[in-house]
Write a protein that holds these residues in place. Structure first.
Motif, mmCIF file in Angstrom:
data_model
loop_
_atom_site.group_PDB
_atom_site.id
_atom_site.type_symbol
_atom_site.label_atom_id
_atom_site.label_comp_id
_atom_site.label_asym_id
_atom_site.label_seq_id
_atom_site.Cartn_x
_atom_site.Cartn_y
_atom_site.Cartn_z
ATOM 1 N N THR A 1 -5.824 -0.646 -4.617
ATOM 2 C CA THR A 1 -5.958 -0.903 -6.041
ATOM 3 C C THR A 1 -4.586 -1.249 -6.612
ATOM 4 O OG1 THR A 1 -6.888 -0.057 -8.102
ATOM 5 C CG2 THR A 1 -5.713 1.507 -6.737
ATOM 6 N N ALA A 2 -4.564 -1.832 -7.792
ATOM 7 C CA ALA A 2 -3.306 -2.209 -8.435
ATOM 8 C C ALA A 2 -3.060 -1.283 -9.615
ATOM 9 C CB ALA A 2 -3.352 -3.655 -8.900
ATOM 10 N N ILE A 3 -1.870 -0.678 -9.619
ATOM 11 C CA ILE A 3 -1.456 0.180 -10.724
ATOM 12 C C ILE A 3 -0.095 -0.295 -11.200
ATOM 13 C CG2 ILE A 3 -0.849 2.523 -11.422
ATOM 14 C CD1 ILE A 3 -2.787 3.534 -9.292
ATOM 15 N N GLU A 4 -0.051 -0.787 -12.425
ATOM 16 C CA GLU A 4 1.187 -1.257 -13.056
ATOM 17 C C GLU A 4 1.953 -2.247 -12.175
ATOM 18 O OE1 GLU A 4 3.473 2.051 -14.415
ATOM 19 O OE2 GLU A 4 1.831 2.863 -15.603
ATOM 20 N N GLY A 5 1.244 -3.230 -11.637
ATOM 21 C CA GLY A 5 1.882 -4.289 -10.856
ATOM 22 C C GLY A 5 2.224 -3.932 -9.424
ATOM 23 N N VAL A 6 1.727 -2.808 -8.944
ATOM 24 C CA VAL A 6 2.011 -2.365 -7.577
ATOM 25 C C VAL A 6 0.689 -2.167 -6.847
ATOM 26 C CG1 VAL A 6 3.048 -0.544 -6.170
ATOM 27 C CG2 VAL A 6 4.123 -1.203 -8.322
ATOM 28 N N CYS A 7 0.579 -2.717 -5.646
ATOM 29 C CA CYS A 7 -0.596 -2.492 -4.799
ATOM 30 C C CYS A 7 -0.458 -1.110 -4.172
ATOM 31 C CB CYS A 7 -0.694 -3.547 -3.708
ATOM 32 S SG CYS A 7 -1.199 -5.141 -4.309
ATOM 33 N N VAL A 8 -1.437 -0.258 -4.422
ATOM 34 C CA VAL A 8 -1.381 1.127 -3.991
ATOM 35 C C VAL A 8 -2.538 1.405 -3.031
ATOM 36 C CG1 VAL A 8 -1.478 3.516 -4.803
ATOM 37 C CG2 VAL A 8 -0.393 1.769 -6.214
ATOM 38 N N PRO A 9 -2.246 2.025 -1.875
ATOM 39 C CA PRO A 9 -3.344 2.400 -0.976
ATOM 40 C C PRO A 9 -4.173 3.511 -1.597
ATOM 41 C CG PRO A 9 -1.239 3.201 -0.121
ATOM 42 C CD PRO A 9 -0.931 2.386 -1.339
ATOM 43 N N ASP A 10 -5.472 3.451 -1.404
ATOM 44 C CA ASP A 10 -6.397 4.440 -1.960
ATOM 45 C C ASP A 10 -7.366 4.881 -0.861
ATOM 46 O OD1 ASP A 10 -7.923 6.036 -3.606
ATOM 47 O OD2 ASP A 10 -8.933 4.368 -4.603
ATOM 48 N N PRO A 11 -6.880 5.677 0.110
ATOM 49 C CA PRO A 11 -7.731 6.040 1.248
ATOM 50 C C PRO A 11 -8.960 6.869 0.864
ATOM 51 C CG PRO A 11 -5.681 7.275 1.301
ATOM 52 C CD PRO A 11 -5.552 6.273 0.195
ATOM 53 N N ARG A 12 -8.900 7.647 -0.214
ATOM 54 C CA ARG A 12 -10.048 8.450 -0.634
ATOM 55 C C ARG A 12 -11.003 7.671 -1.527
ATOM 56 N NH1 ARG A 12 -7.251 13.432 -3.184
ATOM 57 N NH2 ARG A 12 -8.543 12.508 -4.798
ATOM 58 N N GLY A 13 -10.555 6.526 -2.041
ATOM 59 C CA GLY A 13 -11.403 5.719 -2.915
ATOM 60 C C GLY A 13 -11.606 6.340 -4.282
#
Length: 82
Positions: A16-28
Motif C-alpha cells: 500500500t502507499a502511505i504518504e508517497g512511500v510504498c509500504v509492505p503490508d503482510p497482514r493486509g
C-alpha cells in the motif's frame, strides 16, 4: 504487479502507499488501496520499471520503493540487487 503472473493471494505480498512511500503490508491490515506483488526482487524491479505502483494506487508522480525493496530482499533471502 511486476511479472503479471497469477498466484494465490497467500503467495503474494500486499503493498500500500502511505504518504508517497510504498509500504509492505503482510497482514493486509493497512488502510487504503492495495496492490499485490510476488516476494521476488525481479518482480519488484519489473513493477518499478513499468511504473505500476502509481497506476495501481491511482496516484500522480513517483513513489519511494526503498522500504519495500528492503523487505522483499530480506524475505527472498537474496542479496541486494544493484
Amino acid at each position: 504487479m511486476g511479472c503479471r503472473k497469477r498466484a494465490a493471494k497467500h503467495q503474494l505480498l500486499r503493498v500500500t502507499a502511505i504518504e508517497g512511500v510504498c509500504v509492505p503490508d503482510p497482514r493486509g491490515a493497512l488502510p487504503g488501496r492495495g496492490a499485490h506483488l510476488h516476494l521476488d526482487p525481479t518482480c519488484l524491479d519489473l513493477a518499478v520499471r513499468r511504473r505500476a505502483f502509481p497506476r495501481a494506487f491511482r496516484l500522480q508522480g513517483t513513489l519511494d520503493t526503498e522500504r519495500l525493496r528492503e523487505y522483499v530482499e530480506e524475505r527472498a533471502g537474496g542479496t541486494p540487487a544493484s
